[in-house]
Motif scaffolding. Structure first.
Motif, short mmCIF file in Angstrom:
data_model
loop_
_atom_site.label_atom_id
_atom_site.label_comp_id
_atom_site.label_asym_id
_atom_site.label_seq_id
_atom_site.Cartn_x
_atom_site.Cartn_y
_atom_site.Cartn_z
N TYR A 198 40.78 39.99 57.52
CA TYR A 198 41.37 38.72 57.13
C TYR A 198 42.04 38.76 55.76
O TYR A 198 41.69 39.58 54.90
CB TYR A 198 40.29 37.63 57.10
CG TYR A 198 39.60 37.40 58.41
CD1 TYR A 198 40.33 37.16 59.57
CD2 TYR A 198 38.21 37.44 58.49
CE1 TYR A 198 39.69 36.97 60.78
CE2 TYR A 198 37.56 37.23 59.70
CZ TYR A 198 38.31 37.01 60.85
OH TYR A 198 37.67 36.81 62.06
N GLU A 202 42.88 33.13 55.19
CA GLU A 202 42.31 33.02 56.53
C GLU A 202 40.78 32.89 56.46
O GLU A 202 40.18 32.10 57.19
CB GLU A 202 42.69 34.24 57.37
CG GLU A 202 44.15 34.30 57.73
CD GLU A 202 44.57 35.65 58.28
OE1 GLU A 202 45.65 35.72 58.88
OE2 GLU A 202 43.83 36.65 58.07
N GLY A 205 39.84 29.49 55.42
CA GLY A 205 40.27 28.45 56.34
C GLY A 205 41.27 27.50 55.73
O GLY A 205 41.28 26.30 56.04
N HIS A 207 44.35 27.12 56.30
CA HIS A 207 45.28 26.54 57.27
C HIS A 207 44.68 26.54 58.68
O HIS A 207 45.40 26.65 59.67
CB HIS A 207 46.59 27.33 57.27
CG HIS A 207 47.22 27.43 55.91
ND1 HIS A 207 47.78 26.35 55.27
CD2 HIS A 207 47.34 28.49 55.06
CE1 HIS A 207 48.24 26.73 54.09
NE2 HIS A 207 47.98 28.02 53.94
N GLY A 208 43.40 26.42 58.76
CA GLY A 208 42.72 26.44 60.06
C GLY A 208 41.23 26.56 59.85
O GLY A 208 40.70 26.21 58.79
N ARG A 209 40.57 27.09 60.86
CA ARG A 209 39.12 27.20 60.80
C ARG A 209 38.70 28.34 59.86
O ARG A 209 39.27 29.43 59.88
CB ARG A 209 38.58 27.47 62.20
CG ARG A 209 37.07 27.49 62.30
CD ARG A 209 36.63 27.66 63.74
NE ARG A 209 35.18 27.74 63.86
CZ ARG A 209 34.55 27.94 65.01
NH1 ARG A 209 35.23 28.10 66.14
NH2 ARG A 209 33.22 27.99 65.03
N SER A 210 37.68 28.08 59.04
CA SER A 210 37.15 29.12 58.16
C SER A 210 36.53 30.24 58.98
O SER A 210 35.96 30.03 60.05
CB SER A 210 36.09 28.52 57.24
OG SER A 210 35.36 29.53 56.58
N LYS A 211 36.67 31.47 58.48
CA LYS A 211 36.07 32.64 59.14
C LYS A 211 34.77 33.06 58.47
O LYS A 211 34.21 34.10 58.83
CB LYS A 211 37.07 33.81 59.10
CG LYS A 211 38.43 33.50 59.74
CD LYS A 211 38.31 33.07 61.18
CE LYS A 211 39.68 33.02 61.88
NZ LYS A 211 40.58 32.01 61.29
N TRP A 214 31.60 34.95 60.20
CA TRP A 214 32.03 35.68 61.39
C TRP A 214 31.75 37.19 61.27
O TRP A 214 31.91 37.92 62.23
CB TRP A 214 33.52 35.44 61.64
CG TRP A 214 33.83 34.06 62.13
CD1 TRP A 214 33.12 32.91 61.91
CD2 TRP A 214 34.95 33.65 62.93
NE1 TRP A 214 33.72 31.84 62.50
CE2 TRP A 214 34.85 32.26 63.14
CE3 TRP A 214 36.04 34.34 63.46
CZ2 TRP A 214 35.78 31.54 63.88
CZ3 TRP A 214 36.98 33.62 64.20
CH2 TRP A 214 36.84 32.24 64.42
#
Length: 280
Positions: A198, A202, A205, A207-211, A214
């Motif tokens: 990542y 990224e 998160g 611009h979206g879901r946090s990683k 993971w």
């Protein structure tokens, strides 16, 4: 010591024109240490490695499994040397307490998932379960093991041979500080192959879901680790399956701004560790 990359993607194979230059196969790295041959993970990249090994004659190899998530073992049923009686392979890894190593590999080949059972393979296959902090010798190669940070558990490996060293540390999530166990394992290594799936944006998160949580890391954390451990070359590995060739190139450039001796792993790439050490 020579390193060749046969699969560099994470999570799932990602073939297509937009990933052709970097490669779409999942994790598989070959390390040759003199006469000894090591295979790091058995993702889909191991299929082409098997074809290449068959052209060289009888296969003798040690397969070091970081963990048993599918993208790291799914190529094993397509590894042609495993069907040949003259092949000798030792599989090294751990299940972190869930069954045995052999049983876990057999499960993915059990009906109805696959038409050939593990016990029907012709090769002589031995199994060695290892743990954090363990060290052992395979021929003239010293292998060290460390537990990292990934859901279900994961192992990193360090190979030392004839004064040169490589560390394979994929599928690990960075901490707020440099992981002390991994820093110790990687101290002074010539090559560090590190999970760089990542970007920091990224991971957070933006611009979206946090990683977060993971079990994967960023190129910034990789560069910090490389500096802290004093490694020679940092190799960005386990590329996100959605990242196209141009984006991998961009990430490589960003990593070099932080740690100049950085490069992104690409299928077919060969690194001569002696030559890298001399150039450092």
């Amino acid at each position: 010591m020579q390193i060749k990359f046969w699969g560099v993607r994470g999570s799932i194979a990602s073939p297509g024109p937009e990933t052709a230059a970097v490669g779409g196969n999942t994790s598989c790295v070959e390390v040759r240490c003199g006469a000894a041959r090591f295979i790091l993970d058995a993702g889909t990249g191991i299929r082409k490695l098997g074809d290449a090994l068959m052209a060289e004659g009888n296969v003798r190899a040690t397969l070091l499994l970081s963990h048993l998530h599918w993208d790291h073992i799914q190529g094993l049923p397509f590894f042609v040397p495993a069907y040949v009686p003259s092949t000798r392979v030792e599989v090294v890894g751990t299940t972190h307490g869930v069954g045995t190593l052999r049983d876990t590999l057999a499960n993915q080949m059990a009906a109805p998932n696959f038409p050939v059972r593990l016990e029907d393979l012709g090769a002589e296959i031995a199994y060695r379960e290892v743990r954090h902090g363990q060290a052992f010798d395979i021929g003239e190669v010293k292998v060290r093991v460390a537990k990292l940070n990934h859901p279900g558990g994961v192992l990193a490996y360090r190979l030392d041979h004839a004064g040169k060293s490589v560390v394979y540390a994929t599928d690990t999530e960075h901490y707020a500080c440099v992981d002390p166990a991994l820093r110790s394992l990687a101290e002074g290594a010539d090559v560090l192959i590190y999970d760089s799936q990542y970007t920091p944006e990224e991971y957070r998160g933006d611009h979206g879901r946090s990683k977060a949580g993971w079990g994967h890391s960023t190129y910034v954390a990789g560069a910090e680790l490389a500096r802290a451990a004093g490694v020679g070359t940092y190799v960005l590995f386990h590329h996100d399956p959605t990242r196209n060739d141009a984006a991998v190139d961009d990430m490589e450039r960003l990593a070099r701004d932080l740690f100049p001796s950085s490069l992104a792993a690409r299928e077919g790439m060969v690194l001569g560790v002696d030559a890298l050490a001399e150039a450092a």
